[in-house]
Design an enzyme around this catalytic site. Structure first.
Site, PDB file in Angstrom:
ATOM      1  N   ASP A 281     -10.904  -9.544 -27.743  1.00  0.00           N
ATOM      2  CA  ASP A 281     -10.182 -10.248 -26.686  1.00  0.00           C
ATOM      3  C   ASP A 281     -10.112  -9.399 -25.422  1.00  0.00           C
ATOM      4  O   ASP A 281     -10.407  -9.852 -24.324  1.00  0.00           O
ATOM      5  CB  ASP A 281      -8.773 -10.648 -27.151  1.00  0.00           C
ATOM      6  CG  ASP A 281      -7.993  -9.493 -27.778  1.00  0.00           C
ATOM      7  OD1 ASP A 281      -8.541  -8.372 -27.901  1.00  0.00           O
ATOM      8  OD2 ASP A 281      -6.828  -9.702 -28.154  1.00  0.00           O
TER       9      ASP A 281
ATOM     10  N   ASP B 214      -8.666  -2.133 -23.510  1.00  0.00           N
ATOM     11  CA  ASP B 214      -7.647  -1.474 -22.679  1.00  0.00           C
ATOM     12  C   ASP B 214      -8.005   0.026 -22.681  1.00  0.00           C
ATOM     13  O   ASP B 214      -8.910   0.443 -21.958  1.00  0.00           O
ATOM     14  CB  ASP B 214      -6.298  -1.808 -23.338  1.00  0.00           C
ATOM     15  CG  ASP B 214      -5.066  -1.305 -22.618  1.00  0.00           C
ATOM     16  OD1 ASP B 214      -5.143  -0.272 -21.959  1.00  0.00           O
ATOM     17  OD2 ASP B 214      -4.012  -1.939 -22.725  1.00  0.00           O
TER      18      ASP B 214
ATOM     19  N   LYS C 166      -9.848  -3.794 -18.922  1.00  0.00           N
ATOM     20  CA  LYS C 166      -9.009  -3.131 -17.914  1.00  0.00           C
ATOM     21  C   LYS C 166      -9.728  -1.838 -17.525  1.00  0.00           C
ATOM     22  O   LYS C 166      -9.534  -0.797 -18.151  1.00  0.00           O
ATOM     23  CB  LYS C 166      -7.627  -2.814 -18.496  1.00  0.00           C
ATOM     24  CG  LYS C 166      -6.794  -4.028 -18.862  1.00  0.00           C
ATOM     25  CD  LYS C 166      -5.442  -3.609 -19.432  1.00  0.00           C
ATOM     26  CE  LYS C 166      -4.634  -4.795 -19.909  1.00  0.00           C
ATOM     27  NZ  LYS C 166      -3.415  -4.392 -20.662  1.00  0.00           N
TER      28      LYS C 166
ATOM     29  N   ASP D  48      -1.011 -12.040 -27.405  1.00  0.00           N
ATOM     30  CA  ASP D  48       0.405 -12.238 -27.731  1.00  0.00           C
ATOM     31  C   ASP D  48       1.336 -11.180 -27.165  1.00  0.00           C
ATOM     32  O   ASP D  48       0.918 -10.093 -26.779  1.00  0.00           O
ATOM     33  CB  ASP D  48       0.569 -12.192 -29.258  1.00  0.00           C
ATOM     34  CG  ASP D  48       0.431 -10.759 -29.793  1.00  0.00           C
ATOM     35  OD1 ASP D  48      -0.583 -10.101 -29.468  1.00  0.00           O
ATOM     36  OD2 ASP D  48       1.347 -10.287 -30.483  1.00  0.00           O
TER      37      ASP D  48
ATOM     38  N   ARG E 154       0.265 -16.807 -27.987  1.00  0.00           N
ATOM     39  CA  ARG E 154      -1.180 -16.950 -28.257  1.00  0.00           C
ATOM     40  C   ARG E 154      -1.680 -18.363 -27.998  1.00  0.00           C
ATOM     41  O   ARG E 154      -2.845 -18.579 -27.714  1.00  0.00           O
ATOM     42  CB  ARG E 154      -1.483 -16.621 -29.724  1.00  0.00           C
ATOM     43  CG  ARG E 154      -1.215 -15.196 -30.134  1.00  0.00           C
ATOM     44  CD  ARG E 154      -1.869 -14.937 -31.493  1.00  0.00           C
ATOM     45  NE  ARG E 154      -1.356 -13.744 -32.144  1.00  0.00           N
ATOM     46  CZ  ARG E 154      -1.801 -12.514 -31.919  1.00  0.00           C
ATOM     47  NH1 ARG E 154      -2.758 -12.327 -31.042  1.00  0.00           N
ATOM     48  NH2 ARG E 154      -1.304 -11.488 -32.574  1.00  0.00           N
TER      49      ARG E 154
HETATM   50  P1  5GP Z   1      -7.069  -0.620 -26.765  1.00  0.00           P
HETATM   51  O1  5GP Z   1      -7.266  -0.081 -28.150  1.00  0.00           O
HETATM   52  O2  5GP Z   1      -8.354  -0.823 -26.010  1.00  0.00           O
HETATM   53  O3  5GP Z   1      -6.081   0.191 -25.981  1.00  0.00           O
HETATM   54  O4  5GP Z   1      -6.357  -2.013 -26.908  1.00  0.00           O
HETATM   55  C1  5GP Z   1      -7.020  -3.097 -27.435  1.00  0.00           C
HETATM   56  C2  5GP Z   1      -6.092  -4.056 -28.134  1.00  0.00           C
HETATM   57  O5  5GP Z   1      -4.761  -3.975 -27.625  1.00  0.00           O
HETATM   58  C3  5GP Z   1      -6.535  -5.471 -27.886  1.00  0.00           C
HETATM   59  O6  5GP Z   1      -7.390  -5.924 -28.896  1.00  0.00           O
HETATM   60  C4  5GP Z   1      -5.232  -6.240 -27.845  1.00  0.00           C
HETATM   61  O7  5GP Z   1      -4.875  -6.618 -29.155  1.00  0.00           O
HETATM   62  C5  5GP Z   1      -4.229  -5.235 -27.339  1.00  0.00           C
HETATM   63  N1  5GP Z   1      -4.024  -5.351 -25.880  1.00  0.00           N
HETATM   64  C6  5GP Z   1      -4.500  -4.545 -24.903  1.00  0.00           C
HETATM   65  N2  5GP Z   1      -4.080  -4.945 -23.685  1.00  0.00           N
HETATM   66  C7  5GP Z   1      -3.323  -6.042 -23.890  1.00  0.00           C
HETATM   67  C8  5GP Z   1      -2.604  -6.944 -23.028  1.00  0.00           C
HETATM   68  O8  5GP Z   1      -2.549  -6.839 -21.785  1.00  0.00           O
HETATM   69  N3  5GP Z   1      -1.939  -7.975 -23.639  1.00  0.00           N
HETATM   70  C9  5GP Z   1      -1.925  -8.169 -24.988  1.00  0.00           C
HETATM   71  N4  5GP Z   1      -1.245  -9.197 -25.438  1.00  0.00           N
HETATM   72  N5  5GP Z   1      -2.598  -7.337 -25.824  1.00  0.00           N
HETATM   73  C10 5GP Z   1      -3.280  -6.306 -25.296  1.00  0.00           C
END
Ligand code: 5GP
Length: 181
Positions: free
Chosen positions: A106, A109, A137, A165, A171
């Site tokens: 999805d 980050d 991002k 979510d 969601r």
């Molecule tokens: P990362 O491991 O890249 O920091 O984060 C990835 C996961 O964190 C995504 O699959 C998602 O589940 C959650 N996530 C990251 N940013 C957001 C956001 O802005 N909103 C939501 N609801 N979930 C996020």
């Protein structure tokens, strides 16, 4: 699109309308279709639950080559920020050994999740791994894993909707909303 939504203690305002999301998915699907055109492989789409469920279903409808679907469930976020620890909540529902895999996420980050995922999929014997994410991002992403297909880049803000979510809520909205501070 709702003018504002309230999920527990937080308010969210409109950010990306459904039409813009689907236009971005059209673009991603076009690239994937071009890359897999004429290939004899049947790639596996690895849908990362729960967040990418809506994205995966919209994407799959647009793919015009034979593919299979495998899902798995991860969790790293608590509330509105990443814990930095990626937990496997449910293992893969099928084998990826000897297969070409497209990971369908999805949102990327920090990239912790995608690094973990690529390692897991490699460890299970996949012969080729591509990463597809609906959202990125770029201000926060600091890993070297190549993101092969990216729907849209967004600023570093917490969003919900279209599968994403806040504490499991939000969601179901088809548009994307951003936190209203
Ligand atoms: P990362 O491991 O890249 O920091 O984060 C990835 C996961 O964190 C995504 O699959 C998602 O589940 C959650 N996530 C990251 N940013 C957001 C956001 O802005 N909103 C939501 N609801 N979930 C996020």
């Amino acid at each position: 699109m709702e003018s504002k939504i309230k999920l527990q203690d937080k308010s969210f305002k409109p950010f990306i309308p459904y039409e813009k999301i689907t236009a971005a998915i059209d673009g991603v699907a076009e690239k994937i279709n071009a890359d897999y055109k004429g290939s004899n492989d049947v790639p596996v789409l690895l849908c990362i639950l729960n967040g990418s469920i809506m994205f995966t279903s919209e994407l799959m409808k647009r793919l015009n080559f034979n593919c299979e679907l495998v899902t798995m469930k991860l969790s790293s976020y608590r509330g509105t920020s990443s814990t930095g620890v990626v937990r496997e909540v449910m293992g893969m529902t099928g084998s990826v050994e000897g297969r070409k895999v497209i990971i369908v996420e999805d949102i990327v980050d920090t990239g912790n999740t995608i690094v973990e995922l690529v390692n897991t999929v490699k460890g299970k014997g996949a012969i080729d791994i591509k990463v597809c994410t609906m959202l990125l991002k770029p201000e926060v992403y600091d890993k070297t894993v190549k993101l092969d297909y990216v729907g849209m880049e967004i600023p570093n803000a917490f969003i919900v909707g279209f599968g994403l979510d806040y504490n499991e809520l939000g969601r179901n909205y088809k548009d994307i909303y951003v936190i209203d501070n």
